[in-house]
Design a protein around this motif. Structure first.
Motif, PDB file in Angstrom:
ATOM      1  N   ILE A   1       4.434 -15.233 -27.484  1.00  0.00           N
ATOM      2  CA  ILE A   1       3.304 -16.852 -27.310  1.00  0.00           C
ATOM      3  C   ILE A   1       3.299 -15.956 -28.626  1.00  0.00           C
ATOM      4  O   ILE A   1       3.277 -14.804 -29.285  1.00  0.00           O
TER       5      ILE A   1
ATOM      6  N   VAL B   1      -1.676 -22.701 -30.238  1.00  0.00           N
ATOM      7  CA  VAL B   1      -0.874 -21.202 -29.789  1.00  0.00           C
ATOM      8  C   VAL B   1      -0.304 -22.055 -29.496  1.00  0.00           C
ATOM      9  O   VAL B   1       0.430 -23.340 -28.987  1.00  0.00           O
TER      10      VAL B   1
ATOM     11  N   GLU C   1       4.253 -21.381 -27.377  1.00  0.00           N
ATOM     12  CA  GLU C   1       5.281 -20.123 -26.478  1.00  0.00           C
ATOM     13  C   GLU C   1       6.642 -19.895 -27.116  1.00  0.00           C
ATOM     14  O   GLU C   1       6.879 -21.176 -27.568  1.00  0.00           O
TER      15      GLU C   1
ATOM     16  N   GLU D   1       0.532 -18.541 -22.386  1.00  0.00           N
ATOM     17  CA  GLU D   1      -0.113 -19.687 -23.506  1.00  0.00           C
ATOM     18  C   GLU D   1      -0.879 -20.389 -22.719  1.00  0.00           C
ATOM     19  O   GLU D   1      -2.065 -20.749 -23.711  1.00  0.00           O
TER      20      GLU D   1
ATOM     21  N   HIS E   1      -4.673 -20.597 -24.181  1.00  0.00           N
ATOM     22  CA  HIS E   1      -5.124 -22.324 -25.048  1.00  0.00           C
ATOM     23  C   HIS E   1      -6.723 -22.556 -23.957  1.00  0.00           C
ATOM     24  O   HIS E   1      -7.450 -22.732 -24.557  1.00  0.00           O
TER      25      HIS E   1
END
Length: 102
Positions: free
Chosen positions: A24, A39, A41, A81, A85
């Motif tokens: 991440i 954010v 991944e 993730e 978030h």
């Protein structure tokens, strides 16, 4: 493990073996509207961050989150993730540059 870097030094950070793993990442910076975060991944952190170097000009710092071993899998990173978030959105301190993960 967290690898933190400024945009100016990120190519050096991406040379680390851990940056070749899944993980991440958080892009952090500012634009005309104030503080911004993204954010994401990925299966390989180094490749994805190089893409963001070319496409997202606003970020000044990055945090890469992975492991020294290969203990994280796709399900783990998708979950992390999503949680990161949600926490950033709930805190309401920065604007998110991406939509909520699925």
């Amino acid at each position: 493990m967290i690898i933190a870097s400024s945009r100016e030094l990120v190519t050096q950070a991406l040379e680390r073996p851990e940056a070749k793993r899944c993980g991440i990442y958080l892009l952090l910076g500012e634009d005309q509207g104030g503080e911004v975060a993204y954010v994401g991944e990925t299966e390989e952190l180094a490749t994805r961050i190089r893409t963001h170097l070319a496409r997202k000009a606003w970020w000044s710092d990055v945090a890469l989150i992975t492991t020294k071993s290969e203990d994280l899998n796709k399900a783990h990173i998708k979950y992390l993730e999503s949680r990161i978030h949600e926490m950033i959105k709930a805190a309401g301190r920065v604007r998110l540059d991406n939509v909520a993960p699925r």
